[in-house]
Design a protein around this motif. Structure first.
Motif, PDB file in Angstrom:
ATOM      1  N   GLN A  38      -3.964 -24.853   3.092  1.00 48.16           N
ATOM      2  CA  GLN A  38      -4.510 -26.126   2.641  1.00 48.16           C
ATOM      3  C   GLN A  38      -5.283 -25.911   1.356  1.00 48.16           C
ATOM      4  O   GLN A  38      -6.292 -25.210   1.330  1.00 48.16           O
ATOM      5  CB  GLN A  38      -5.409 -26.754   3.703  1.00 48.16           C
ATOM      6  CG  GLN A  38      -5.851 -28.165   3.369  1.00 48.16           C
ATOM      7  CD  GLN A  38      -6.461 -28.878   4.554  1.00 48.16           C
ATOM      8  OE1 GLN A  38      -6.864 -28.269   5.543  1.00 48.16           O
ATOM      9  NE2 GLN A  38      -6.520 -30.194   4.479  1.00 48.16           N
ATOM     10  N   ALA A  39      -4.779 -26.530   0.308  1.00 50.46           N
ATOM     11  CA  ALA A  39      -5.451 -26.475  -0.983  1.00 50.46           C
ATOM     12  C   ALA A  39      -6.435 -27.642  -1.089  1.00 50.46           C
ATOM     13  O   ALA A  39      -6.270 -28.647  -0.396  1.00 50.46           O
ATOM     14  CB  ALA A  39      -4.418 -26.546  -2.099  1.00 50.46           C
ATOM     15  N   PRO A  40      -7.439 -27.530  -1.955  1.00 43.86           N
ATOM     16  CA  PRO A  40      -8.416 -28.616  -2.100  1.00 43.86           C
ATOM     17  C   PRO A  40      -7.734 -29.945  -2.425  1.00 43.86           C
ATOM     18  O   PRO A  40      -6.896 -30.017  -3.323  1.00 43.86           O
ATOM     19  CB  PRO A  40      -9.296 -28.140  -3.253  1.00 43.86           C
ATOM     20  CG  PRO A  40      -9.183 -26.657  -3.222  1.00 43.86           C
ATOM     21  CD  PRO A  40      -7.773 -26.373  -2.799  1.00 43.86           C
ATOM     22  N   GLY A  41      -8.088 -30.972  -1.672  1.00 47.85           N
ATOM     23  CA  GLY A  41      -7.558 -32.298  -1.922  1.00 47.85           C
ATOM     24  C   GLY A  41      -6.139 -32.521  -1.441  1.00 47.85           C
ATOM     25  O   GLY A  41      -5.562 -33.585  -1.683  1.00 47.85           O
ATOM     26  N   LYS A  42      -5.576 -31.526  -0.756  1.00 48.02           N
ATOM     27  CA  LYS A  42      -4.191 -31.645  -0.284  1.00 48.02           C
ATOM     28  C   LYS A  42      -4.124 -31.490   1.235  1.00 48.02           C
ATOM     29  O   LYS A  42      -5.046 -30.970   1.868  1.00 48.02           O
ATOM     30  CB  LYS A  42      -3.305 -30.597  -0.956  1.00 48.02           C
ATOM     31  CG  LYS A  42      -3.163 -30.785  -2.451  1.00 48.02           C
ATOM     32  CD  LYS A  42      -2.140 -29.832  -3.028  1.00 48.02           C
ATOM     33  CE  LYS A  42      -1.935 -30.048  -4.516  1.00 48.02           C
ATOM     34  NZ  LYS A  42      -0.908 -29.141  -5.081  1.00 48.02           N
ATOM     35  N   GLN A  43      -3.012 -31.921   1.794  1.00 52.00           N
ATOM     36  CA  GLN A  43      -2.807 -31.774   3.228  1.00 52.00           C
ATOM     37  C   GLN A  43      -2.409 -30.338   3.568  1.00 52.00           C
ATOM     38  O   GLN A  43      -1.863 -29.611   2.729  1.00 52.00           O
ATOM     39  CB  GLN A  43      -1.715 -32.731   3.705  1.00 52.00           C
ATOM     40  CG  GLN A  43      -2.128 -34.192   3.680  1.00 52.00           C
ATOM     41  CD  GLN A  43      -1.119 -35.089   4.376  1.00 52.00           C
ATOM     42  OE1 GLN A  43       0.065 -34.770   4.461  1.00 52.00           O
ATOM     43  NE2 GLN A  43      -1.587 -36.209   4.907  1.00 52.00           N
ATOM     44  N   PRO A  79      -1.130 -19.137  -9.295  1.00 49.80           N
ATOM     45  CA  PRO A  79      -2.350 -19.935  -9.112  1.00 49.80           C
ATOM     46  C   PRO A  79      -2.170 -21.059  -8.094  1.00 49.80           C
ATOM     47  O   PRO A  79      -3.109 -21.395  -7.360  1.00 49.80           O
ATOM     48  CB  PRO A  79      -2.630 -20.467 -10.512  1.00 49.80           C
ATOM     49  CG  PRO A  79      -2.064 -19.422 -11.417  1.00 49.80           C
ATOM     50  CD  PRO A  79      -0.820 -18.936 -10.721  1.00 49.80           C
ATOM     51  N   GLU A  80      -0.985 -21.620  -8.017  1.00 50.78           N
ATOM     52  CA  GLU A  80      -0.749 -22.719  -7.072  1.00 50.78           C
ATOM     53  C   GLU A  80      -0.700 -22.250  -5.618  1.00 50.78           C
ATOM     54  O   GLU A  80      -0.625 -23.080  -4.702  1.00 50.78           O
ATOM     55  CB  GLU A  80       0.533 -23.481  -7.419  1.00 50.78           C
ATOM     56  CG  GLU A  80       1.757 -22.628  -7.614  1.00 50.78           C
ATOM     57  CD  GLU A  80       2.038 -22.316  -9.070  1.00 50.78           C
ATOM     58  OE1 GLU A  80       1.072 -21.962  -9.815  1.00 50.78           O
ATOM     59  OE2 GLU A  80       3.215 -22.388  -9.468  1.00 50.78           O
ATOM     60  N   ASP A  81      -0.746 -20.946  -5.385  1.00 48.11           N
ATOM     61  CA  ASP A  81      -0.858 -20.427  -4.020  1.00 48.11           C
ATOM     62  C   ASP A  81      -2.306 -20.436  -3.534  1.00 48.11           C
ATOM     63  O   ASP A  81      -2.560 -20.140  -2.364  1.00 48.11           O
ATOM     64  CB  ASP A  81      -0.311 -19.004  -3.939  1.00 48.11           C
ATOM     65  CG  ASP A  81       1.181 -18.919  -4.193  1.00 48.11           C
ATOM     66  OD1 ASP A  81       1.597 -17.986  -4.915  1.00 48.11           O
ATOM     67  OD2 ASP A  81       1.924 -19.788  -3.695  1.00 48.11           O
ATOM     68  N   THR A  82      -3.222 -20.756  -4.406  1.00 48.15           N
ATOM     69  CA  THR A  82      -4.637 -20.799  -4.026  1.00 48.15           C
ATOM     70  C   THR A  82      -4.859 -21.830  -2.932  1.00 48.15           C
ATOM     71  O   THR A  82      -4.473 -22.994  -3.061  1.00 48.15           O
ATOM     72  CB  THR A  82      -5.506 -21.146  -5.242  1.00 48.15           C
ATOM     73  OG1 THR A  82      -5.411 -20.082  -6.196  1.00 48.15           O
ATOM     74  CG2 THR A  82      -6.963 -21.331  -4.840  1.00 48.15           C
ATOM     75  N   ALA A  83      -5.453 -21.402  -1.840  1.00 53.48           N
ATOM     76  CA  ALA A  83      -5.663 -22.274  -0.680  1.00 53.48           C
ATOM     77  C   ALA A  83      -6.408 -21.499   0.401  1.00 53.48           C
ATOM     78  O   ALA A  83      -6.561 -20.277   0.296  1.00 53.48           O
ATOM     79  CB  ALA A  83      -4.336 -22.769  -0.123  1.00 53.48           C
ATOM     80  N   VAL A  84      -6.825 -22.229   1.408  1.00 52.68           N
ATOM     81  CA  VAL A  84      -7.267 -21.587   2.645  1.00 52.68           C
ATOM     82  C   VAL A  84      -6.025 -21.421   3.522  1.00 52.68           C
ATOM     83  O   VAL A  84      -5.290 -22.388   3.752  1.00 52.68           O
ATOM     84  CB  VAL A  84      -8.337 -22.417   3.366  1.00 52.68           C
ATOM     85  CG1 VAL A  84      -8.728 -21.730   4.681  1.00 52.68           C
ATOM     86  CG2 VAL A  84      -9.556 -22.602   2.485  1.00 52.68           C
TER      87      VAL A  84
END
Length: 118
Positions: free
Chosen positions: A39-44, A87-92
């Protein structure tokens, strides 16, 4: 309270690699499909990869060819090897144990942060 414990997150530069681990109680792990979600910031929250107890795997298109999910049934551990990070792999990143049967409980870990810098 069932606990799935993730580890291995961190900060890495684009193009780098990380390996996430998730340990589950044996009574939970051995019967279930295990998965990684993020889950990335602001995304599902979204599916990254799953692995059945048989070893059959499934990947999101965004990570195919870069990420590998595996499981060690002797250690009750599921892994996510992440290569060529972007960079787009950044998430929890969250570990999940699927229900044994539809309608029964699933279990989630607490999450581990992965940050990929450009």
């Amino acid at each position: 309270q069932v606990q799935l414990v993730e580890s291995g997150g961190g900060l890495v530069q684009a193009g780098g690699s990380l390996r996430l681990s998730c340990v589950a109680p044996g009574s939970i792990f051995r019967l279930r499909t295990m998965g990684w979600y993020r889950q990335a910031p602001g995304k599902q929250r979204e599916l990254v990869a799953t692995i059945a107890k048989s070893g059959t795997t499934n990947y999101a298109d965004a990570v195919k060819g870069r990420f590998t999910i595996s499981r060690d049934n002797a250690k009750n551990t599921v892994y996510l090897q992440m290569n060529s990070l972007k960079p787009e792999d950044t998430a929890v990143y969250y570990c999940k144990a699927d229900p044994v049967l539809p309608g029964l409980s699933d279990y989630w870990g607490q999450g581990t942060q992965v940050t990929v810098s450009s």
